[in-house]
Design a protein around this motif. Sequence first.
Motif, PDB file in Angstrom:
ATOM      1  N   HIS A   4       0.848  -1.182   0.000  1.00 14.88           N
ATOM      2  CA  HIS A   4       0.000   0.000   0.000  1.00 14.88           C
ATOM      3  C   HIS A   4       0.891   1.242   0.000  1.00 14.88           C
ATOM      4  O   HIS A   4       1.981   1.239   0.570  1.00 14.88           O
ATOM      5  N   VAL A   5       0.443   2.294  -0.660  1.00 16.10           N
ATOM      6  CA  VAL A   5       1.185   3.553  -0.647  1.00 16.10           C
ATOM      7  C   VAL A   5       0.444   4.537   0.249  1.00 16.10           C
ATOM      8  O   VAL A   5      -0.700   4.911  -0.022  1.00 16.10           O
ATOM      9  N   ILE A   6       1.091   4.916   1.336  1.00 12.38           N
ATOM     10  CA  ILE A   6       0.492   5.840   2.304  1.00 12.38           C
ATOM     11  C   ILE A   6       0.520   7.251   1.753  1.00 12.38           C
ATOM     12  O   ILE A   6       1.520   7.688   1.181  1.00 12.38           O
ATOM     13  N   ALA A   7      -0.578   7.979   1.953  1.00 11.07           N
ATOM     14  CA  ALA A   7      -0.739   9.283   1.305  1.00 11.07           C
ATOM     15  C   ALA A   7      -0.102  10.431   2.067  1.00 11.07           C
ATOM     16  O   ALA A   7       0.439  11.359   1.471  1.00 11.07           O
ATOM     17  N   ASP A   8      -0.177  10.400   3.422  1.00  9.77           N
ATOM     18  CA  ASP A   8       0.275  11.570   4.167  1.00  9.77           C
ATOM     19  C   ASP A   8       0.602  11.196   5.611  1.00  9.77           C
ATOM     20  O   ASP A   8       0.485  10.030   6.017  1.00  9.77           O
ATOM     21  N   ASP A   9       0.989  12.203   6.390  1.00 10.11           N
ATOM     22  CA  ASP A   9       1.383  11.981   7.784  1.00 10.11           C
ATOM     23  C   ASP A   9       0.242  11.395   8.605  1.00 10.11           C
ATOM     24  O   ASP A   9       0.474  10.493   9.424  1.00 10.11           O
ATOM     25  N   ALA A  10      -0.955  11.906   8.419  1.00  5.65           N
ATOM     26  CA  ALA A  10      -2.088  11.440   9.223  1.00  5.65           C
ATOM     27  C   ALA A  10      -2.349   9.956   8.993  1.00  5.65           C
ATOM     28  O   ALA A  10      -2.576   9.192   9.948  1.00  5.65           O
ATOM     29  N   GLU A  11      -2.318   9.533   7.744  1.00  2.00           N
ATOM     30  CA  GLU A  11      -2.531   8.112   7.465  1.00  2.00           C
ATOM     31  C   GLU A  11      -1.391   7.272   8.024  1.00  2.00           C
ATOM     32  O   GLU A  11      -1.612   6.173   8.566  1.00  2.00           O
ATOM     33  N   ALA A  12      -0.183   7.771   7.940  1.00  3.46           N
ATOM     34  CA  ALA A  12       0.966   7.036   8.466  1.00  3.46           C
ATOM     35  C   ALA A  12       0.804   6.769   9.958  1.00  3.46           C
ATOM     36  O   ALA A  12       1.054   5.658  10.446  1.00  3.46           O
ATOM     37  N   LEU A  13       0.353   7.770  10.711  1.00  2.54           N
ATOM     38  CA  LEU A  13       0.180   7.606  12.151  1.00  2.54           C
ATOM     39  C   LEU A  13      -0.964   6.663  12.478  1.00  2.54           C
ATOM     40  O   LEU A  13      -0.887   5.874  13.426  1.00  2.54           O
ATOM     41  N   THR A  14      -2.016   6.716  11.698  1.00  5.98           N
ATOM     42  CA  THR A  14      -3.148   5.808  11.905  1.00  5.98           C
ATOM     43  C   THR A  14      -2.728   4.360  11.679  1.00  5.98           C
ATOM     44  O   THR A  14      -3.064   3.464  12.462  1.00  5.98           O
ATOM     45  N   THR A  67       6.575  12.959  12.442  1.00  4.71           N
ATOM     46  CA  THR A  67       5.755  11.774  12.185  1.00  4.71           C
ATOM     47  C   THR A  67       6.588  10.502  12.270  1.00  4.71           C
ATOM     48  O   THR A  67       6.157   9.504  12.859  1.00  4.71           O
ATOM     49  N   LEU A  68       7.779  10.521  11.700  1.00  9.22           N
ATOM     50  CA  LEU A  68       8.625   9.327  11.713  1.00  9.22           C
ATOM     51  C   LEU A  68       8.983   8.931  13.141  1.00  9.22           C
ATOM     52  O   LEU A  68       8.945   7.745  13.498  1.00  9.22           O
ATOM     53  N   ALA A  69       9.328   9.904  13.969  1.00  4.89           N
ATOM     54  CA  ALA A  69       9.657   9.608  15.363  1.00  4.89           C
ATOM     55  C   ALA A  69       8.461   9.006  16.091  1.00  4.89           C
ATOM     56  O   ALA A  69       8.609   8.063  16.891  1.00  4.89           O
ATOM     57  N   GLU A  70       7.272   9.522  15.828  1.00  4.45           N
ATOM     58  CA  GLU A  70       6.083   8.999  16.482  1.00  4.45           C
ATOM     59  C   GLU A  70       5.774   7.582  16.012  1.00  4.45           C
ATOM     60  O   GLU A  70       5.319   6.742  16.810  1.00  4.45           O
ATOM     61  N   ILE A  71       6.023   7.280  14.756  1.00 11.11           N
ATOM     62  CA  ILE A  71       5.841   5.910  14.258  1.00 11.11           C
ATOM     63  C   ILE A  71       6.716   4.948  15.056  1.00 11.11           C
ATOM     64  O   ILE A  71       6.261   3.898  15.529  1.00 11.11           O
ATOM     65  N   PHE A  72       7.973   5.318  15.227  1.00 11.77           N
ATOM     66  CA  PHE A  72       8.888   4.442  15.960  1.00 11.77           C
ATOM     67  C   PHE A  72       8.527   4.356  17.437  1.00 11.77           C
ATOM     68  O   PHE A  72       8.646   3.289  18.053  1.00 11.77           O
ATOM     69  N   ARG A  73       8.088   5.462  18.024  1.00 12.42           N
ATOM     70  CA  ARG A  73       7.680   5.422  19.434  1.00 12.42           C
ATOM     71  C   ARG A  73       6.508   4.474  19.621  1.00 12.42           C
ATOM     72  O   ARG A  73       6.483   3.662  20.563  1.00 12.42           O
ATOM     73  N   LEU A  74       5.529   4.554  18.732  1.00 13.55           N
ATOM     74  CA  LEU A  74       4.363   3.679  18.824  1.00 13.55           C
ATOM     75  C   LEU A  74       4.765   2.209  18.694  1.00 13.55           C
ATOM     76  O   LEU A  74       4.328   1.366  19.491  1.00 13.55           O
ATOM     77  N   LEU A  75       5.587   1.892  17.712  1.00 15.58           N
ATOM     78  CA  LEU A  75       6.000   0.508  17.508  1.00 15.58           C
ATOM     79  C   LEU A  75       6.808  -0.011  18.694  1.00 15.58           C
ATOM     80  O   LEU A  75       6.622  -1.145  19.145  1.00 15.58           O
ATOM     81  N   ALA A  76       7.709   0.830  19.235  1.00 16.18           N
ATOM     82  CA  ALA A  76       8.550   0.399  20.348  1.00 16.18           C
ATOM     83  C   ALA A  76       7.753   0.233  21.632  1.00 16.18           C
ATOM     84  O   ALA A  76       8.108  -0.589  22.489  1.00 16.18           O
ATOM     85  N   SER A  77       6.675   0.992  21.787  1.00 16.10           N
ATOM     86  CA  SER A  77       5.840   0.824  22.977  1.00 16.10           C
ATOM     87  C   SER A  77       5.169  -0.547  22.977  1.00 16.10           C
ATOM     88  O   SER A  77       4.800  -1.065  24.027  1.00 16.10           O
ATOM     89  N   ALA A  78       5.050  -1.129  21.797  1.00 13.31           N
ATOM     90  CA  ALA A  78       4.450  -2.453  21.673  1.00 13.31           C
ATOM     91  C   ALA A  78       5.485  -3.563  21.704  1.00 13.31           C
ATOM     92  O   ALA A  78       5.284  -4.612  22.326  1.00 13.31           O
ATOM     93  N   ARG A 297       9.610  15.070  20.732  1.00 15.65           N
ATOM     94  CA  ARG A 297       8.855  15.913  19.805  1.00 15.65           C
ATOM     95  C   ARG A 297       9.626  17.194  19.464  1.00 15.65           C
ATOM     96  O   ARG A 297       9.658  17.619  18.309  1.00 15.65           O
ATOM     97  N   GLU A 298      10.243  17.795  20.490  1.00 10.69           N
ATOM     98  CA  GLU A 298      11.010  19.012  20.235  1.00 10.69           C
ATOM     99  C   GLU A 298      12.171  18.735  19.282  1.00 10.69           C
ATOM    100  O   GLU A 298      12.442  19.509  18.362  1.00 10.69           O
ATOM    101  N   ALA A 299      12.859  17.625  19.507  1.00  6.51           N
ATOM    102  CA  ALA A 299      13.977  17.270  18.639  1.00  6.51           C
ATOM    103  C   ALA A 299      13.503  17.045  17.208  1.00  6.51           C
ATOM    104  O   ALA A 299      14.143  17.505  16.239  1.00  6.51           O
TER     105      ALA A 299
END
Length: 394
Positions: A4-14, A67-78, A297-299
């Motif tokens: 699948h090709v993700i369209a934007d930041d919002a979809e990536a986070l979802t 967005t990329l940092a949040e993707i990794f944070r979410l995955l690592a929390s799991a 987030r600041e970084a």
Amino acid sequence: MTAHVIADDAEALTVAAALAKEFRAGASARDAERRLPRAEVDKLSASGLLAVTVPAAHGGADVGALTLAEIFRLLASADGSLAQIPQSHFVYVNVVRRQGTEEQRKFFFAEVLAGRRFGNAQSEAGTRHVQDIRTRLTPRPDGSYVLTGVKHYATGALFADWIPVLARAEDDELHVAYVPRDAPGLTVIDDWDGMGQRTTASGTVRLDAVPVLADRVLPHHLTFRGPQLHGAVAQLLHAAIDTGIAGGALTEAAAFVRTKSRPWFESGTETAAEDPLLIQRFGELALRVRASEALLREAARTVDAARTGLTDDSAAEASIAVAAAKAHAADTAVEVAGALFEVAGTRAALDSLNLHRHWRDARTHTLHDPARWKIQHIGRYVLNGTRPPRHGLL
């Protein structure tokens, strides 16, 4: 493979949040049994998450560092192991973006959008230090190359379609050779036996006269000849993994205390969750986690700002912000994962519950590079205005 090709930041986070929820369910069993997450990594590829940094001009979502940092944070929390596997993938997608020719970008970005994965063959054991790279890239008369060497801690290589290999050419400059996983002379050995991050398959890669086409080699040394965000982005993802591990440990500790822990008899409370001393400790741990999340987030925002107008000063600001986030997150992950047993009580130490995986993952991952040197660079920058060095680890 199709993806699948993700369209934007919002979809990536979802998508990341949904996958994290799914991956969390089997994380403990995968770790306890050292069952490699092949199916989960395939789902990551198929979801399109691994292509979210492909530039828009090449059909990608081109998401920002936040967005990329949040993707990794979410995955690592799991799952602290699973989140580590694609870290090098994004680093070497970034190398293509920075140093690839237009033809190389066109080819490799199409590969990534199709769901193909980059691993890594970067670190070596037994050398003087981490940047003492001895793998050689030797030219052949027809313009192609041959790779010879041995790599260790090759996270992602076992699951990869392409393995980027860090090597020195005849002029001793660093290059990255992108080698197909099935190239003759290339062997990936699943010999990783770390106490933590057990399922990253961070084993050994052997390169025995591996042939490499000329157009699969990129001049990595040029990355550090001017202001760059290569190190800041790579370290940002490490900081996100530590932050995610800390958050995951805190969440599991709270669930355990609410449902399984007994109150200490002197507390006078009916449940452990009502114990004022435990409430205090959870508040302290939550402050640590929230501070790490805020620094992350600041970084990420500082990296995004620098990307729009890259100068020596903006690159330095990004590196320092990421160094602060990484140093804080490393301490937080180890502290919170260890405090899980302090707050949960004796039963939490049962091996069958495998709650120690959070601490093992945190302790193992935070050994990647010493936080003490990050603090040194922060201090020099604040006190004397000394910009951090351009060596890829800041």
